[in-house]
Design an enzyme around this catalytic site. Structure first.
Site, mmCIF file in Angstrom:
data_model
loop_
_atom_site.group_PDB
_atom_site.id
_atom_site.type_symbol
_atom_site.label_atom_id
_atom_site.label_comp_id
_atom_site.label_asym_id
_atom_site.label_seq_id
_atom_site.Cartn_x
_atom_site.Cartn_y
_atom_site.Cartn_z
ATOM 1 N N VAL A 144 0.856 -1.187 0.000
ATOM 2 C CA VAL A 144 0.000 0.000 0.000
ATOM 3 C C VAL A 144 0.891 1.236 0.000
ATOM 4 O O VAL A 144 1.721 1.410 0.886
ATOM 5 C CB VAL A 144 -0.958 0.024 1.214
ATOM 6 C CG1 VAL A 144 -1.735 1.340 1.253
ATOM 7 C CG2 VAL A 144 -1.916 -1.152 1.171
ATOM 8 N N ALA A 165 4.375 4.100 3.173
ATOM 9 C CA ALA A 165 3.905 2.873 2.509
ATOM 10 C C ALA A 165 4.071 1.708 3.477
ATOM 11 O O ALA A 165 4.694 1.850 4.533
ATOM 12 C CB ALA A 165 4.718 2.606 1.247
ATOM 13 N N LYS A 166 3.500 0.593 3.143
ATOM 14 C CA LYS A 166 3.756 -0.637 3.911
ATOM 15 C C LYS A 166 3.449 -1.820 3.025
ATOM 16 O O LYS A 166 2.620 -1.722 2.108
ATOM 17 C CB LYS A 166 2.845 -0.688 5.149
ATOM 18 C CG LYS A 166 3.356 -1.606 6.238
ATOM 19 C CD LYS A 166 4.450 -0.926 7.010
ATOM 20 C CE LYS A 166 4.907 -1.707 8.213
ATOM 21 N NZ LYS A 166 5.619 -0.816 9.147
ATOM 22 N N GLY A 167 4.109 -2.925 3.297
ATOM 23 C CA GLY A 167 3.837 -4.145 2.545
ATOM 24 C C GLY A 167 3.662 -5.303 3.498
ATOM 25 O O GLY A 167 4.012 -5.210 4.677
#
Ligand code: GLU
Length: 434
Positions: free
Chosen positions: A82, A127-129
């Site tokens: 995201v 962001a992050k994953g």
């Protein structure tokens, strides 16, 4: 002996498709961060249009990653990246491997990264994953295949000036090395594509302990502000992964008394204080802090309810909720984990006069040294460990002073002050761009 399958044979092997997890955890993290956002936005009277822009993630990638497991069967994993907001710079944030990760949690963590990078004034967005998997039950070979597959699937959205991943829960420097290697196959040598790499491969000195060091710096300042003597202060730390263990090591070195630590298996407690270097050794050789000689066993719930000066939740989100908040007896709480306290519990702690230093300030040391790593990679010039630590300290102190002053002047809890600080910066950049 597990069969090592060749592709044609494996075609006949059973195929497992993990169902897309729907809010796997008992806590709705997305609601937590959204509620925190709204409280701050209301407080600072942020215009509706800016609120709408800042509450909406820019881009959400959902990918499927097939991996041939060691026993020959094909497993389909679900992964997410995201990119929440990029008005202040390239998207930045870790990748989490955990069996409860889902899109909503990753979205919420991506929002937090946006506010976190703004608070410490890094030229990054958020962001992050994540990949829904249990890394503790996977072999090195399976993890490598998963990481390379995931990198290929999100490759088009990454870039040293677009989106730069880093480690988070369940991933580490090795994971980052695989990402860099896989990305490099297509784009050529690009160390700045990822931070938290092994130092050998362009990682930064001081990155591994950076989050714990930042937590320690902030705790020292918070202790001064709330009249707790850091030297000799009793501290309980929930979680003994990268953040929890480094926080324990550094605070112990500086004279705090770490009375309890815990991990997923359980915890240990000693009123006189734990010998942290020996606990670390014990944990390395047995895989858990449990069973450490000379300490009593305590479970995670017991640890959260200890009568201590400082309580540091440093594990996963949702540690302190309406279920257990009344049992908390600490004088000060430092959120080393992301979202460890739900808004309801937060309000109760505030009503009882227990200050909470929020995650987006307390654990920003990790991404701060990630920024230094990125800068070093782009300049192809390495900093000394000392320079990294000094720059980290300067940034953390500046961020603490600005949030604390805002909190005192506005008469608001630190979390609201931190959010207002961050939203102010992101809103300003938004207005200038639109
Ligand atoms: N995963 C860490 C965090 O939540 C570090 C992110 C980064 O270094 O980009 O802050």
């Amino acid at each position: 002996m597990p069969a090592v399958a060749t592709p044609p044979r494996a075609a006949a092997a059973p195929v497992t498709e993990k169902k897309l997890p729907a809010a796997a955890s008992h806590v709705d993290f997305n609601r937590i961060t959204d509620e925190q956002f709204l409280i701050a936005a209301e407080h600072m009277k942020l215009e509706d249009e800016i609120q709408l822009l800042l509450r909406t993630p820019y881009r959400e990638l959902v990918v499927q990653v097939p991996v041939r497991m060691d026993d020959g069967h094909l497993e389909m994993f679900h992964g997410y990246r995201v990119q929440y907001n990029g008005v202040r710079g390239p998207y930045k944030g870790g990748i989490r491997y955990h069996h409860e990760v889902d899109l909503s949690e990753v979205r919420s963590l991506a929002a937090l990264m946006t506010w976190k990078t703004a608070i410490v004034d890094l030229p990054f967005g958020g962001a992050k994953g994540g990949v829904t998997c249990d890394p503790t039950k996977m072999s090195r070979k399976e993890l490598q295949a998963l990481t390379r597959g995931f990198t290929q699937k999100i490759d088009m959205a990454l870039g040293p000036y677009r989106d730069i991943p880093a480690p988070d829960a369940g991933t580490n420097a090795q994971t980052m090395a695989w990402i860099m290697d896989e990305y490099g196959k297509k784009h050529g040598y690009t160390p700045a594509i990822v931070t938290g790499k092994p130092v050998n491969l362009g990682g930064s000195l001081g990155r591994e302990e950076a989050t714990g060091r930042g937590v320690t710096i902030i705790t020292q300042e918070a202790c001064k502000a709330y009249h707790i003597n850091f030297k000799g202060a009793s501290v309980a730390i929930q979680g003994f992964g990268n953040v929890g263990s480094w926080t324990a090591i550094l605070m112990h070195q500086l004279g705090a008394k770490i009375v309890a630590v815990s991990d997923v298996v359980g915890g240990i407690w000693s009123e006189g204080g734990l010998d942290i270097p020996r606990v670390v050794e014990h944990c390395k050789s047995t895989g858990s802090v449990c069973g450490f000689k000379g300490a009593r066993a305590i479970d995670n719930e017991g640890l959260l309810a200890l009568d201590v000066d400082v309580l540091i939740p440093a594990a996963l989100g949702g540690a302190i909720t309406r279920r257990n908040v009344d049992g908390v007896r600490a004088r000060l709480i430092i959120e080393a984990a992301n979202s460890p306290i739900t808004p309801h519990a937060d309000e109760k702690l505030h009503a009882r006069g227990i200050p909470v230093v929020p995650d987006i300030l307390a654990n920003a040391g990790g991404v701060t040294v990630s920024y230094f790593e990125w800068v070093q990679n782009l300049q192809q010039f390495n900093w000394t460990h000392e320079k990294v630590n000094l720059e980290l300290e300067a940034r953390m102190l500046r961020a603490w002073r600005s949030v604390y002053t805002r909190s005192v002047e506005g008469g608001t809890p630190l979390r609201i002050a931190a959010f207002v600080d961050a939203l102010d910066k992101v809103a300003q950049a938004t207005r200038q761009r639109f």
